[in-house]
Design a protein around this motif. Structure first.
Motif, PDB file in Angstrom:
ATOM      1  N   GLY A  59       0.814  -1.209   0.000  1.00 48.80           N
ATOM      2  CA  GLY A  59       0.000   0.000   0.000  1.00 48.80           C
ATOM      3  C   GLY A  59       0.845   1.256   0.000  1.00 48.80           C
ATOM      4  N   ILE A  60       1.939   1.221   0.756  1.00 50.23           N
ATOM      5  CA  ILE A  60       2.852   2.366   0.803  1.00 50.23           C
ATOM      6  C   ILE A  60       3.462   2.611  -0.572  1.00 50.23           C
ATOM      7  CG2 ILE A  60       5.024   3.206   1.801  1.00 50.23           C
ATOM      8  CD1 ILE A  60       4.335   1.621   4.324  1.00 50.23           C
ATOM      9  N   VAL A 111      -6.190  -2.236  -7.769  1.00 55.50           N
ATOM     10  CA  VAL A 111      -6.343  -3.606  -7.270  1.00 55.50           C
ATOM     11  C   VAL A 111      -5.433  -4.554  -8.050  1.00 55.50           C
ATOM     12  CG1 VAL A 111      -7.954  -5.552  -7.075  1.00 55.50           C
ATOM     13  CG2 VAL A 111      -8.685  -3.251  -6.429  1.00 55.50           C
ATOM     14  N   THR A 112      -5.368  -4.358  -9.360  1.00 61.26           N
ATOM     15  CA  THR A 112      -4.476  -5.173 -10.190  1.00 61.26           C
ATOM     16  C   THR A 112      -3.024  -4.970  -9.784  1.00 61.26           C
ATOM     17  OG1 THR A 112      -6.016  -5.017 -12.058  1.00 61.26           O
ATOM     18  CG2 THR A 112      -3.747  -5.642 -12.554  1.00 61.26           C
ATOM     19  N   GLY A 113      -2.671  -3.700  -9.514  1.00 64.46           N
ATOM     20  CA  GLY A 113      -1.304  -3.413  -9.075  1.00 64.46           C
ATOM     21  C   GLY A 113      -0.957  -4.115  -7.779  1.00 64.46           C
ATOM     22  N   TYR A 114      -1.909  -4.166  -6.864  1.00 68.04           N
ATOM     23  CA  TYR A 114      -1.699  -4.862  -5.586  1.00 68.04           C
ATOM     24  C   TYR A 114      -1.400  -6.335  -5.843  1.00 68.04           C
ATOM     25  CZ  TYR A 114      -2.434  -5.726  -0.575  1.00 68.04           C
ATOM     26  OH  TYR A 114      -2.271  -6.051   0.755  1.00 68.04           O
ATOM     27  N   ILE A 161      -6.171 -10.622   4.204  1.00 71.25           N
ATOM     28  CA  ILE A 161      -7.454 -10.171   3.654  1.00 71.25           C
ATOM     29  C   ILE A 161      -7.853  -8.831   4.261  1.00 71.25           C
ATOM     30  CG2 ILE A 161      -9.926 -10.671   3.516  1.00 71.25           C
ATOM     31  CD1 ILE A 161      -9.175 -13.651   3.434  1.00 71.25           C
ATOM     32  N   CYS A 162      -7.728  -8.722   5.572  1.00 72.33           N
ATOM     33  CA  CYS A 162      -8.063  -7.454   6.250  1.00 72.33           C
ATOM     34  C   CYS A 162      -7.176  -6.324   5.752  1.00 72.33           C
ATOM     35  CB  CYS A 162      -7.918  -7.615   7.758  1.00 72.33           C
ATOM     36  SG  CYS A 162      -9.147  -8.697   8.515  1.00 72.33           S
ATOM     37  N   GLN A 163      -5.901  -6.639   5.561  1.00 72.70           N
ATOM     38  CA  GLN A 163      -4.949  -5.643   5.073  1.00 72.70           C
ATOM     39  C   GLN A 163      -5.329  -5.164   3.681  1.00 72.70           C
ATOM     40  OE1 GLN A 163      -0.430  -5.979   5.576  1.00 72.70           O
ATOM     41  NE2 GLN A 163      -0.775  -6.725   3.511  1.00 72.70           N
ATOM     42  N   PHE A 164      -5.759  -6.084   2.828  1.00 75.36           N
ATOM     43  CA  PHE A 164      -6.176  -5.701   1.477  1.00 75.36           C
ATOM     44  C   PHE A 164      -7.428  -4.834   1.519  1.00 75.36           C
ATOM     45  CE2 PHE A 164      -9.044  -6.525  -2.100  1.00 75.36           C
ATOM     46  CZ  PHE A 164      -8.299  -5.957  -3.122  1.00 75.36           C
ATOM     47  N   LEU A 165      -8.389  -5.183   2.374  1.00 75.87           N
ATOM     48  CA  LEU A 165      -9.624  -4.411   2.469  1.00 75.87           C
ATOM     49  C   LEU A 165      -9.351  -2.987   2.955  1.00 75.87           C
ATOM     50  CD1 LEU A 165     -12.062  -7.087   3.953  1.00 75.87           C
ATOM     51  CD2 LEU A 165     -11.933  -6.263   1.586  1.00 75.87           C
ATOM     52  N   VAL A 166      -8.420  -2.853   3.896  1.00 73.04           N
ATOM     53  CA  VAL A 166      -8.028  -1.524   4.370  1.00 73.04           C
ATOM     54  C   VAL A 166      -7.379  -0.741   3.229  1.00 73.04           C
ATOM     55  CG1 VAL A 166      -6.460  -0.272   5.900  1.00 73.04           C
ATOM     56  CG2 VAL A 166      -7.802  -2.173   6.792  1.00 73.04           C
ATOM     57  N   TYR A 167      -6.499  -1.409   2.484  1.00 77.15           N
ATOM     58  CA  TYR A 167      -5.861  -0.780   1.322  1.00 77.15           C
ATOM     59  C   TYR A 167      -6.910  -0.335   0.310  1.00 77.15           C
ATOM     60  CZ  TYR A 167      -3.852  -0.712  -3.381  1.00 77.15           C
ATOM     61  OH  TYR A 167      -3.526  -0.367  -4.668  1.00 77.15           O
ATOM     62  N   PHE A 168      -7.874  -1.204   0.049  1.00 79.45           N
ATOM     63  CA  PHE A 168      -8.923  -0.906  -0.935  1.00 79.45           C
ATOM     64  C   PHE A 168      -9.682   0.358  -0.553  1.00 79.45           C
ATOM     65  CE2 PHE A 168     -13.155  -1.279  -2.762  1.00 79.45           C
ATOM     66  CZ  PHE A 168     -12.890  -1.672  -4.067  1.00 79.45           C
TER      67      PHE A 168
END
Length: 222
Positions: free
Chosen positions: A36-37, A95-98, A121-128
């Motif tokens: 995310g950073i 999202v694709t970049g992630y 999963i939680c980390q991705f949702l926060v990023y999203f």
């Protein structure tokens, strides 16, 4: 479909996809919580450049005089539809970049043990959620500045200058949790800390103001 063709020409789609592919290859990350950073500030710049001509293309294409014949409500509806289309595309690119960072670099997991997958999963949702706010904010701001100056390059330049100031150690030192890039400067070691949300609240508030004043700017400068 007409708005999609205007908002997402082939060259825009190409450079956005190319941008995240190259970024995933050259921007190194060690752990997944650094993805995310690595993505937030570049995606902010991409959003600013991507959305800057949302309306100014009507000026450069000499169609603004025709636009003025339409009721203001119809003109704004067209602009907002284009922004929504662009933002949905940019969010899919983010999202694709992630995912590309995972595929290309295979970083270490943020969580270990039994709850490792859940943490990811939680980390991705926060990023999203964070990147969605970031994309909308910088897209709206670049469009507003472009409409105000009637020049998309000035809109992009204004956003780039603000981005350089806030996405820096100086911005982090003086703005702290209220920084526009608070998600980038968050303490990744403290997954339960959400003080960085203050910065995203600032983005949302400015975004609402931007949407509110855009019709008046379009009417006076369009």
């Amino acid at each position: 479909m007409h708005e999609i063709k205007i908002s997402l020409p082939f060259y825009k789609i190409s450079y956005a996809v190319f941008f995240v592919v190259i970024l995933s290859l050259v921007r190194g990350v060690t752990y997944s919580d650094e993805i995310g950073i690595a993505l937030e500030a570049p995606m902010a710049i991409l959003a600013a450049s991507f959305c800057a001509d949302t309306y100014t293309q009507e000026i450069t294409g000499k169609r603004s005089e025709i636009q003025r014949l339409y009721p203001m409500k119809k003109r704004m509806y067209s602009i907002y539809r284009r922004i929504v289309i662009q933002e949905i595309f940019l969010l899919s690119v983010a999202v694709t970049g992630y995912g590309l960072f995972y595929i290309v670099q295979n970083p270490g997991k943020a969580g270990i043990g039994q709850n490792g997958s859940k943490n990811e999963i939680c980390q991705f949702l926060v990023y999203f959620a964070a990147i969605a706010v970031t994309l909308v904010f910088w897209g709206l701001l670049s469009n507003l500045l472009s409409c105000l100056s009637r020049n998309m390059w000035l809109g992009i330049s204004g956003c780039l200058l603000l981005c350089l100031i806030t996405n820096s150690s100086v911005g982090d030192r003086y703005l702290g949790a209220w920084n526009l890039f608070s998600y980038t400067f968050r303490n990744v070691g403290n997954s339960s800390g959400f003080s960085w949300i203050c910065g995203k609240i600032v983005c949302v508030c400015i975004g609402i103001i931007t949407v509110a004043v855009l019709p008046e700017i379009i009417e006076k400068r369009g």
